[in-house]
Design a protein around this motif. Structure first.
Motif, PDB file in Angstrom:
ATOM      1  N   GLU A  65     -16.695  -6.917  15.827  1.00  0.00           N
ATOM      2  CA  GLU A  65     -16.724  -5.481  16.091  1.00  0.00           C
ATOM      3  C   GLU A  65     -16.820  -5.209  17.585  1.00  0.00           C
ATOM      4  O   GLU A  65     -16.146  -4.323  18.125  1.00  0.00           O
ATOM      5  CB  GLU A  65     -17.918  -4.857  15.357  1.00  0.00           C
ATOM      6  N   ASN A  74     -13.508  -6.061  18.942  1.00  0.00           N
ATOM      7  CA  ASN A  74     -12.531  -5.017  18.609  1.00  0.00           C
ATOM      8  C   ASN A  74     -12.698  -3.800  19.513  1.00  0.00           C
ATOM      9  O   ASN A  74     -11.713  -3.197  19.952  1.00  0.00           O
ATOM     10  CB  ASN A  74     -12.666  -4.608  17.142  1.00  0.00           C
ATOM     11  N   ASN A  75     -13.958  -3.443  19.773  1.00  0.00           N
ATOM     12  CA  ASN A  75     -14.186  -2.319  20.691  1.00  0.00           C
ATOM     13  C   ASN A  75     -13.641  -2.631  22.071  1.00  0.00           C
ATOM     14  O   ASN A  75     -13.005  -1.790  22.719  1.00  0.00           O
ATOM     15  CB  ASN A  75     -15.670  -1.995  20.748  1.00  0.00           C
ATOM     16  N   LEU A 107     -11.313  -4.783  22.685  1.00  0.00           N
ATOM     17  CA  LEU A 107      -9.852  -4.837  22.572  1.00  0.00           C
ATOM     18  C   LEU A 107      -9.240  -3.440  22.581  1.00  0.00           C
ATOM     19  O   LEU A 107      -8.213  -3.199  23.224  1.00  0.00           O
ATOM     20  CB  LEU A 107      -9.466  -5.579  21.291  1.00  0.00           C
ATOM     21  N   ARG A 108      -9.887  -2.500  21.839  1.00  0.00           N
ATOM     22  CA  ARG A 108      -9.372  -1.133  21.842  1.00  0.00           C
ATOM     23  C   ARG A 108      -9.452  -0.521  23.229  1.00  0.00           C
ATOM     24  O   ARG A 108      -8.523   0.162  23.674  1.00  0.00           O
ATOM     25  CB  ARG A 108     -10.151  -0.291  20.829  1.00  0.00           C
ATOM     26  N   THR A 109     -10.585  -0.782  23.901  1.00  0.00           N
ATOM     27  CA  THR A 109     -10.697  -0.275  25.271  1.00  0.00           C
ATOM     28  C   THR A 109      -9.638  -0.883  26.166  1.00  0.00           C
ATOM     29  O   THR A 109      -8.979  -0.183  26.964  1.00  0.00           O
ATOM     30  CB  THR A 109     -12.091  -0.593  25.818  1.00  0.00           C
ATOM     31  N   GLU A 147      -6.800  -2.105  25.196  1.00  0.00           N
ATOM     32  CA  GLU A 147      -5.477  -1.598  24.789  1.00  0.00           C
ATOM     33  C   GLU A 147      -5.233  -0.211  25.380  1.00  0.00           C
ATOM     34  O   GLU A 147      -4.132   0.103  25.843  1.00  0.00           O
ATOM     35  CB  GLU A 147      -5.386  -1.550  23.273  1.00  0.00           C
ATOM     36  N   ILE A 148      -6.287   0.645  25.353  1.00  0.00           N
ATOM     37  CA  ILE A 148      -6.145   1.981  25.942  1.00  0.00           C
ATOM     38  C   ILE A 148      -5.850   1.870  27.430  1.00  0.00           C
ATOM     39  O   ILE A 148      -4.966   2.564  27.971  1.00  0.00           O
ATOM     40  CB  ILE A 148      -7.419   2.799  25.693  1.00  0.00           C
ATOM     41  N   ARG A 174      -2.282   0.549  27.814  1.00  0.00           N
ATOM     42  CA  ARG A 174      -1.281   1.589  27.566  1.00  0.00           C
ATOM     43  C   ARG A 174      -1.250   2.598  28.708  1.00  0.00           C
ATOM     44  O   ARG A 174      -0.185   3.056  29.120  1.00  0.00           O
ATOM     45  CB  ARG A 174      -1.563   2.290  26.240  1.00  0.00           C
TER      46      ARG A 174
END
Length: 816
Positions: A457, A460-461, A463-465, A467-468, A471
């Motif tokens: 988790e 993933n957080n 990774l999401r950060t 990824e943002i 991008r």
């Protein structure tokens, strides 16, 4: 069979939860003239069947949430739909399991899946035609039944007319009119078989006129008419018709063209003026016979299937008995009181008593009270719901306590009707121990999973950060970023690419570059490079020109990189295009500036050489003459006053020595500024230079020169001379060489090739120490004249300098 689109189109109702899977079948049926209506469940199918009255129903055996066989029973129990033929689509793997059940439910046929289009078309066409023939036969029978009262009335009227000759001809004409309108063939014959009346239907079917038929006998058209008209056979048959009044039988008629067809004749006996007659209604039953033959053939086929199924079941029964005798588990047969009726096992020694000792006993007498109670509860459950699974008992065996799992199934009872049960007991001791171990391991694994889940988790957080951020970075990059799949189609592109070409994301997704820019010249090179990267996996970089925002062409440096999955398989390519238009412009300007600098350098070197020549000439002509005159004057003073003034003679001798040194210095400086040998040509100058170098350094110098050099420019000659001079200086000063070789020739294209090699210690041409400008100056001098300089050297291998110098034009001719 190809249906005529102008006639009636048979309707086929397809019951399938996923009609899209059989789209090909539906299209094939529609192309053969059928109307296909689909539905996903049985209730809606029953409703549609009431509305559209289909000619045939095609049902998929596997419909989630429904029992297709039960759906078939619904259709057959409904009075409105029970006569509609039903065909099942059965998977080939389950054909033996469901075939008999489908026929029992009321289906007329089945089709295995995957479906063969030709087979399903022929089967459906055959069954629809059979159904149509049955309906036609029923309709004809109904018409005959409807006509029977009318015929009876006509018969009574004929009897009345025979008894009452006073009836007018109008009544007879009316009866003839009615008979002519009956669809069935109608004829009137006497005891001898002579035809007295026929209607138009007889003429139409047999191909004779009424006049011809009235002259004929039944034996002329009926193949089964008795040969001996007065024989016992015919008399018996006639008496039967007279006694019963109405007889229906089958025979064969022959047409005028020789066609023989089966018919059904209903004969009515009546008397008229002491004349015995028979009124016959003839129906063509060709289609009925054909349908009966097909039904008989189909019945034989079903009997063969049933026989084959029975044999298969017998083989399965024998196989089951073999399996039962081979399985390591204990299989017993118990009655409702838990009494042992039969036992099958391969390991009798594991039981507390032998097989003979168990038969006839109850489980309460053999097992512990707890185990016996569990067995009896399993029997009670099986007697209610037919089966019982999962109950466990503990039995004390000689090898130790063991756990057994019971599977109970009710089987047909004995002669007295009491239920019997098959009990399969499987030793699950190892499984229970394994389950306990698994529970323990699951507990540990659950703890590890929870820890790992928390870690994942967090990752993933992050990774999401990431990824943002990625991008955001990609979307705001000034470069063009594009991702392609393995087919070269765009899966993603950033906003800069869309703004550059005024496109939307819908314009590019799923398309190749050539599909987006078909008129762009450089796009084919771009796409070919991208596909090479996808194929080979090797990165590649190209430069491509594209139209810019204001219509001016922009140059992009594009780099392609292969993308791979976790297994290393290439899944596509990533393209990053960087705008290098300004860089290209700057490079062009820089190249132009370098060209100008080389031109200025060449001009400066020419001016320096000219200045050196002038200075050397002035030093040689003026300063040298002055020094010689000075030396001559000092010598004159020595001759006039040397003897009178001894001290003066000494001073004069010193002055003469200084004058000689000055003259030598002037000559040396003049030679260094402009060797006099250059005035005789490049070849003498190189020979002089080699001799001087050999005398001063002691290094052997070998020359390989041509005999003639035509039209060598003075600037070109000076550049070659200075290059050799610099190379010899480096060989003596830095290379510690013992031998130097100089080659000069003129190639066929007019280029001068100069090669200078030594056997010194060598050096790294890519790493020249700071403060050493000799080679740099040599390269710049040669480049300014459009030539090239190549250095081949390595530590410990010596040095070779290759100079290629284009001819600059000139008029000098050198001869060796």
């Amino acid at each position: 069979m190809q249906m005529n689109s102008e006639l009636y189109r048979p309707i086929i109702l397809v019951v399938d939860d996923t009609p899209t899977k059989i789209t090909e079948v539906i299209n094939a049926l529609e192309s053969h003239g059928y109307r296909v209506v689909t539905t996903a469940n049985g209730k809606k199918a029953l409703y549609l069947a009431h509305q559209i009255c289909p000619d045939l129903i095609l049902v998929n055996l596997i419909i989630p949430g429904e029992d297709s066989i039960e759906v078939c029973r619904y259709f057959k129990s409904d009075t409105q739909t029970r006569d509609i033929p039903i065909i099942f689509m059965i998977p080939e793997a389950t054909i033996n399991e469901y075939k008999t059940k489908c026929f029992t439910a009321g289906c007329i046929d089945y089709i295995t899946t995957p479906i063969c289009l030709d087979e399903i078309t022929l089967r459906l066409t055959t069954h629809i035609e059979l159904t149509a023939a049955r309906r036609e036969l029923n309709n004809r029978n109904a018409q005959l039944k409807a006509c029977r009262p009318e015929l009876s009335n006509s018969k009574q009227q004929l009897h009345a007319e025979a008894r009452l000759p006073s009836h007018a001809a109008a009544q007879l004409a009316l009866k003839r009119f009615v008979l002519e309108r009956i669809h069935e063939a109608t004829f009137l014959v006497d005891e001898a078989g002579q035809i007295h009346y026929i209607n138009q239907a007889v003429c139409n079917r047999l191909g004779y006129t009424q006049e011809e038929l009235l002259k004929m006998n039944l034996k002329d058209i009926d193949l089964n008419w008795p040969v001996g008209l007065q024989g016992k056979e015919w008399i018996t048959y006639w008496d039967k018709i007279r006694e019963e009044g109405e007889v229906t039988f089958e025979t064969q008629h022959i047409t005028r063209s020789g066609e023989i067809f089966p018919v059904e004749v209903t004969a009515y006996y009546f008397e008229n003026n002491s004349s015995n007659n028979i009124l016959g209604l003839v129906r063509d039953i060709s289609k009925r016979k054909q349908t009966q033959a097909e039904l008989h053939q189909y019945r034989e086929h079903l009997e063969e299937l049933v026989t084959e199924r029975t044999e298969s079941l017998n083989r399965a029964l024998k196989f089951t008995e073999g399996v039962i005798n081979a399985i390591p588990d204990l299989l017993v047969e118990l009655d409702q009181y838990g009494r042992y009726l039969n036992i099958w096992t391969c390991f009798q020694e594991d039981l507390a008593a032998q097989r003979e000792g168990l038969l006839g006993k109850t489980v309460g007498e053999v097992l512990s009270p707890e185990a016996a109670t569990t067995v009896m509860s399993a029997l009670a459950e099986a007697s209610t719901v037919s089966t019982s699974f999962g109950k466990r008992i503990l039995i004390d065996l000689p090898t130790g306590p063991s756990w057994f799992e019971l599977s109970v199934s009710q089987c047909p009872g004995s002669t007295n009707g009491e239920p019997h049960f098959l009990v399969l007991s499987r030793d699950i001791s190892e499984r229970i121990r394994a389950e306990e171990e698994i529970c323990r391991m699951n507990s540990e694994l659950g703890q590890r999973v929870r820890v790992r889940t928390a870690q994942l988790e967090v990752l993933n957080n992050e990774l999401r950060t990431s990824e943002i951020q990625y991008r955001s970075l990609v979307e705001n990059l000034p470069d063009n970023v594009i991702r392609y799949n393995s087919f070269g189609q765009i899966m993603y592109c950033n906003l800069n690419f869309l703004r550059l070409f005024s496109l939307t994301i819908e314009d590019v997704l799923g398309k190749t570059p050539c599909e987006i820019f078909p008129d762009l010249v450089s796009i084919k090179i771009y796409q070919a490079a991208m596909l090479r990267v996808i194929t080979s996996g090797q990165s590649e970089q190209i430069e491509s020109e594209v139209p810019g925002y204001n219509g001016k062409r922009r140059t992009y440096q594009v780099r392609f990189v292969a993308e791979r999955d976790v297994n290393g398989t290439i899944t596509g390519a990533l393209s990053i295009g960087h705008d290098i238009t300004e860089q290209v412009i700057t490079e062009c300007q820089l190249a132009e500036s370098h060209a100008k600098l080389r031109s200025l350098l060449a001009r400066r070197e020419a001016d320096l050489d000219e200045e050196r020549r002038r200075i050397a000439r002035e030093m040689h002509d003026e300063l040298g003459q002055l020094l010689n005159a000075l030396k001559l004057g000092i010598s004159t003073l020595k001759m006039q006053f040397g003897q009178e003034f001894p001290a003066l003679e000494t001073k004069v001798n010193d002055l003469l020595t200084l004058a000689d040194q000055a003259i030598r210095s002037v000559r040396t400086v003049s030679t260094q500024l402009r060797p006099p040998a250059l005035d005789m040509g490049i070849i003498p100058a190189l020979q002089w230079l080699a001799d001087e170098f050999q005398q001063l350094s002691g290094v052997t110098c070998q020359l390989r020169l041509p005999y003639f050099l035509y039209n060598i420019n003075e600037l070109c000659a000076m550049t070659l001379f200075r290059s050799v001079q610099e190379a010899l200086t480096n060989a003596a000063r830095h290379a510690d060489a013992s031998h130097v070789q100089i080659n000069l020739n003129r190639q066929s294209d007019g280029t001068y090739f100069l090669k200078i090699c030594d056997d010194g210690i060598g050096f790294d041409p890519t790493n020249i120490p700071p403060g050493h400008f000799g080679l740099i100056g040599m390269r710049e001098r040669i480049n300014s004249l459009g030539g090239t300089l190549e250095i081949d050297s390595d530590l410990g291998t010596g040095t070779c300098i290759h100079i290629y110098l284009p001819d600059q034009g000139g008029s000098e001719v050198c001869e060796l």
